[in-house]
Design a protein around this motif. Structure first.
Motif, PDB file in Angstrom:
ATOM      1  N   ILE A   7       0.860  -1.187   0.000  1.00  0.00           N
ATOM      2  CA  ILE A   7       0.000   0.000   0.000  1.00  0.00           C
ATOM      3  C   ILE A   7       0.892   1.230   0.000  1.00  0.00           C
ATOM      4  CG2 ILE A   7      -1.625   1.374   1.365  1.00  0.00           C
ATOM      5  CD1 ILE A   7      -2.923  -1.195   2.257  1.00  0.00           C
ATOM      6  N   ASP A   8       0.710   2.065  -0.992  1.00  0.00           N
ATOM      7  CA  ASP A   8       1.393   3.359  -1.031  1.00  0.00           C
ATOM      8  C   ASP A   8       0.431   4.412  -0.503  1.00  0.00           C
ATOM      9  OD1 ASP A   8       3.553   2.138  -2.171  1.00  0.00           O
ATOM     10  OD2 ASP A   8       3.243   2.921  -4.188  1.00  0.00           O
ATOM     11  N   LEU A   9       0.897   5.212   0.449  1.00  0.00           N
ATOM     12  CA  LEU A   9       0.061   6.241   1.071  1.00  0.00           C
ATOM     13  C   LEU A   9       0.394   7.610   0.491  1.00  0.00           C
ATOM     14  CD1 LEU A   9       0.471   4.963   4.720  1.00  0.00           C
ATOM     15  CD2 LEU A   9      -1.582   4.745   3.319  1.00  0.00           C
ATOM     16  N   LYS A  10      -0.623   8.270  -0.022  1.00  0.00           N
ATOM     17  CA  LYS A  10      -0.461   9.625  -0.551  1.00  0.00           C
ATOM     18  C   LYS A  10      -1.668  10.448  -0.130  1.00  0.00           C
ATOM     19  CE  LYS A  10       0.305  12.224  -4.851  1.00  0.00           C
ATOM     20  NZ  LYS A  10      -0.917  13.048  -4.975  1.00  0.00           N
ATOM     21  N   ASP A  11      -1.417  11.513   0.605  1.00  0.00           N
ATOM     22  CA  ASP A  11      -2.493  12.395   1.072  1.00  0.00           C
ATOM     23  C   ASP A  11      -3.570  11.609   1.818  1.00  0.00           C
ATOM     24  OD1 ASP A  11      -1.039  14.339  -0.306  1.00  0.00           O
ATOM     25  OD2 ASP A  11      -2.260  14.130  -2.113  1.00  0.00           O
ATOM     26  N   GLY A  12      -3.137  10.608   2.596  1.00  0.00           N
ATOM     27  CA  GLY A  12      -4.061   9.830   3.414  1.00  0.00           C
ATOM     28  C   GLY A  12      -4.806   8.733   2.687  1.00  0.00           C
ATOM     29  N   LYS A  13      -4.549   8.585   1.403  1.00  0.00           N
ATOM     30  CA  LYS A  13      -5.256   7.580   0.604  1.00  0.00           C
ATOM     31  C   LYS A  13      -4.294   6.488   0.141  1.00  0.00           C
ATOM     32  CE  LYS A  13      -8.731  10.841  -1.172  1.00  0.00           C
ATOM     33  NZ  LYS A  13      -8.546  11.783  -0.064  1.00  0.00           N
ATOM     34  N   ALA A  14      -4.855   5.321  -0.211  1.00  0.00           N
ATOM     35  CA  ALA A  14      -4.050   4.233  -0.760  1.00  0.00           C
ATOM     36  C   ALA A  14      -4.015   4.384  -2.275  1.00  0.00           C
ATOM     37  CB  ALA A  14      -4.658   2.882  -0.391  1.00  0.00           C
ATOM     38  N   VAL A  15      -2.811   4.495  -2.816  1.00  0.00           N
ATOM     39  CA  VAL A  15      -2.655   4.715  -4.254  1.00  0.00           C
ATOM     40  C   VAL A  15      -1.607   3.756  -4.815  1.00  0.00           C
ATOM     41  CG1 VAL A  15      -3.172   7.169  -3.932  1.00  0.00           C
ATOM     42  CG2 VAL A  15      -0.788   6.434  -4.126  1.00  0.00           C
ATOM     43  N   ARG A  16      -1.495   3.725  -6.137  1.00  0.00           N
ATOM     44  CA  ARG A  16      -0.354   3.092  -6.799  1.00  0.00           C
ATOM     45  C   ARG A  16       0.149   4.059  -7.852  1.00  0.00           C
ATOM     46  NH1 ARG A  16       2.122  -0.094  -3.878  1.00  0.00           N
ATOM     47  NH2 ARG A  16       3.189  -1.122  -5.590  1.00  0.00           N
ATOM     48  N   LEU A  17       1.457   4.069  -8.017  1.00  0.00           N
ATOM     49  CA  LEU A  17       2.083   4.928  -9.027  1.00  0.00           C
ATOM     50  C   LEU A  17       2.554   4.077 -10.203  1.00  0.00           C
ATOM     51  CD1 LEU A  17       4.420   7.204  -6.838  1.00  0.00           C
ATOM     52  CD2 LEU A  17       1.979   7.467  -7.292  1.00  0.00           C
ATOM     53  N   THR A  18       2.860   4.754 -11.307  1.00  0.00           N
ATOM     54  CA  THR A  18       3.525   4.117 -12.438  1.00  0.00           C
ATOM     55  C   THR A  18       4.917   4.713 -12.550  1.00  0.00           C
ATOM     56  OG1 THR A  18       1.415   3.802 -13.583  1.00  0.00           O
ATOM     57  CG2 THR A  18       3.411   3.641 -14.919  1.00  0.00           C
ATOM     58  N   LYS A  19       5.931   3.840 -12.480  1.00  0.00           N
ATOM     59  CA  LYS A  19       7.344   4.237 -12.569  1.00  0.00           C
ATOM     60  C   LYS A  19       7.720   5.316 -11.543  1.00  0.00           C
ATOM     61  CE  LYS A  19       7.784   2.951 -17.423  1.00  0.00           C
ATOM     62  NZ  LYS A  19       8.227   3.352 -18.774  1.00  0.00           N
ATOM     63  N   GLY A  20       7.005   5.311 -10.422  1.00  0.00           N
ATOM     64  CA  GLY A  20       7.355   6.216  -9.332  1.00  0.00           C
ATOM     65  C   GLY A  20       6.941   7.662  -9.525  1.00  0.00           C
ATOM     66  N   LEU A  21       6.149   7.945 -10.541  1.00  0.00           N
ATOM     67  CA  LEU A  21       5.753   9.330 -10.819  1.00  0.00           C
ATOM     68  C   LEU A  21       4.532   9.703  -9.989  1.00  0.00           C
ATOM     69  CD1 LEU A  21       6.180   9.196 -14.707  1.00  0.00           C
ATOM     70  CD2 LEU A  21       7.755  10.231 -13.051  1.00  0.00           C
ATOM     71  N   MET A  22       4.676  10.729  -9.132  1.00  0.00           N
ATOM     72  CA  MET A  22       3.576  11.121  -8.236  1.00  0.00           C
ATOM     73  C   MET A  22       2.318  11.516  -9.007  1.00  0.00           C
ATOM     74  SD  MET A  22       4.168  10.855  -4.920  1.00  0.00           S
ATOM     75  CE  MET A  22       3.846  12.104  -3.668  1.00  0.00           C
ATOM     76  N   GLU A  23       2.515  12.144 -10.165  1.00  0.00           N
ATOM     77  CA  GLU A  23       1.340  12.595 -10.935  1.00  0.00           C
ATOM     78  C   GLU A  23       0.574  11.420 -11.553  1.00  0.00           C
ATOM     79  OE1 GLU A  23       5.048  13.311 -13.590  1.00  0.00           O
ATOM     80  OE2 GLU A  23       4.507  13.415 -11.459  1.00  0.00           O
ATOM     81  N   SER A  24       1.164  10.218 -11.484  1.00  0.00           N
ATOM     82  CA  SER A  24       0.484   9.040 -12.042  1.00  0.00           C
ATOM     83  C   SER A  24      -0.387   8.336 -11.006  1.00  0.00           C
ATOM     84  CB  SER A  24       1.524   8.043 -12.572  1.00  0.00           C
ATOM     85  OG  SER A  24       2.204   7.413 -11.491  1.00  0.00           O
ATOM     86  N   ALA A  25      -0.461   8.876  -9.795  1.00  0.00           N
ATOM     87  CA  ALA A  25      -1.150   8.196  -8.691  1.00  0.00           C
ATOM     88  C   ALA A  25      -2.607   7.872  -9.035  1.00  0.00           C
ATOM     89  CB  ALA A  25      -1.096   9.056  -7.436  1.00  0.00           C
ATOM     90  N   ILE A  27      -5.938   6.322  -7.183  1.00  0.00           N
ATOM     91  CA  ILE A  27      -6.466   6.049  -5.841  1.00  0.00           C
ATOM     92  C   ILE A  27      -7.257   4.737  -5.839  1.00  0.00           C
ATOM     93  CG2 ILE A  27      -8.017   6.882  -4.027  1.00  0.00           C
ATOM     94  CD1 ILE A  27      -7.383   9.760  -5.072  1.00  0.00           C
ATOM     95  N   TYR A  28      -6.927   3.871  -4.857  1.00  0.00           N
ATOM     96  CA  TYR A  28      -7.639   2.602  -4.725  1.00  0.00           C
ATOM     97  C   TYR A  28      -8.504   2.541  -3.472  1.00  0.00           C
ATOM     98  CZ  TYR A  28      -5.039   0.780  -8.685  1.00  0.00           C
ATOM     99  OH  TYR A  28      -4.525   0.583  -9.948  1.00  0.00           O
ATOM    100  N   SER A  29      -8.214   3.400  -2.497  1.00  0.00           N
ATOM    101  CA  SER A  29      -9.035   3.407  -1.286  1.00  0.00           C
ATOM    102  C   SER A  29      -8.818   4.701  -0.511  1.00  0.00           C
ATOM    103  CB  SER A  29      -8.688   2.214  -0.394  1.00  0.00           C
ATOM    104  OG  SER A  29      -9.405   2.274   0.825  1.00  0.00           O
TER     105      SER A  29
END
Length: 236
Positions: A7-25, A27-29
C-alpha cells in the motif's frame, strides 16, 4: 516465498504509481486500513507500506493513516518513506511498525544504516533506474550501482533488502528476476523483489530461483491480474 501486499500512502489515501511518478497516482481506497485488513484476512503475514509524501519530504507525512492501520490490523507491517534518523525509527517502532525500511539514507550514509541495523529491525530499500540507485522518492539517480550498494550491506545485520526496478514499477510488465538475483547474490541478505509483478508466472519464476525471499505485490492485485487469495493458499 513471502508475499508482501503493498500500500502506497499519498495524502491519506491508498494509491499506486507508475514508474514512481507522483502525478500518475491512482487512488484505490480512501481508507487504507480496510485494505490492510482485507490482506490480513486473505492470509498475509506482512504488509508493505510506503509513505509517498514522506519519501519526498524526508519525514513521515501519513502518520494518521499509519496509526489507524496499526490500531485496526494485527498483520506485521514494514514501512518506508522519509525515515532518515534514529528518532523517527524509534517513533515508528513505538507506533507498532515491525520493520523499518531505509532507502535514500542508505546511499548517503551507509554507516548510519549499519548502526541502526545493530539495534532495530531494518530493511534496506534499493531502488534502481537502469542499474543505478534512485533516491529522494526516485526523483534523483545517483552514480552508485545498485549491486555495489547491496554489497555494502553484506554481513551488516539488516533483515532484508527490498530491490525495486523503478522502470517496471506499476507497469505490470513482469518482474526483473535477473536484477533481483544480482542483488541477492551481491548482498547475501534475504532479498525481496519489487516492481513490475504481473501474475502467477512472476511469482513462480522467483520461487524457481530458490534464492529470493519474497515479493511485493501492488498493482497486480489492484488491477486483478494476480489472484492474491489463491497465491496465499498455494504458498500456505
Amino acid at each position: 516465498m513471502t508475499l508482501y501486499p503493498a500500500i502506497d500512502l499519498k495524502d491519506g489515501k491508498a494509491v499506486r504509481l507508475t514508474k514512481g511518478l507522483m502525478e500518475s497516482a491512482k487512488i484505490y481506497s480512501d481508507e487504507p486500513w480496510q485494505l490492510v485488513k482485507a490482506f490480513e484476512e486473505m492470509g498475509a503475514e506482512w504488509v508493505h507500506l510506503v509513505d509517498l509524501n514522506g519519501a519526498f519530504a524526508g519525514e513521515p507525512k501519513n502518520l494518521e493513516q499509519i496509526v489507524k492501520i496499526r490500531e485496526n490490523c494485527s498483520v506485521k507491517l514494514e514501512l518506508g518513506g522519509g525515515i532518515r534518523d534514529e528518532k523517527t525509527i524509534q517513533k515508528m517502532l513505538e507506533i507498532g511498525i515491525n520493520r523499518i525500511i531505509l532507502g535514500s539514507i542508505a546511499v548517503k550514509d551507509p554507516q548510519f544504516v549499519k548502526d541502526m541495523a545493530a539495534k532495530y529491525p531494518i530493511a534496506v530499500g534499493i531502488d534502481a533506474i537502469d542499474g543505478y540507485v534512485a533516491v529522494e522518492g526516485w526523483g534523483e539517480v545517483s552514480q552508485m550501482k545498485a549491486t555495489d550498494l547491496a554489497r555494502e550491506f553484506a554481513n551488516a545485520g539488516v533483515e532484508a533488502i527490498i530491490c525495486t526496478d523503478v522502470g517496471r514499477d506499476g507497469t505490470l510488465s513482469g518482474v526483473n528476476v535477473d536484477f533481483t538475483l544480482d542483488i541477492a547474490r551481491a548482498s547475501k541478505v534475504a532479498t525481496i523483489a519489487s516492481g513490475g509483478v504481473k501474475d502467477e508466472n512472476d511469482i513462480k519464476a522467483l520461487i524457481a530461483t530458490g534464492e529470493i525471499e519474497g515479493v511485493i505485490i501492488g498493482k497486480a492485485y489492484y488491477e486483478g491480474t494476480l489472484d492474491l487469495p489463491k497465491m496465499f493458499k498455494l504458498l500456505a
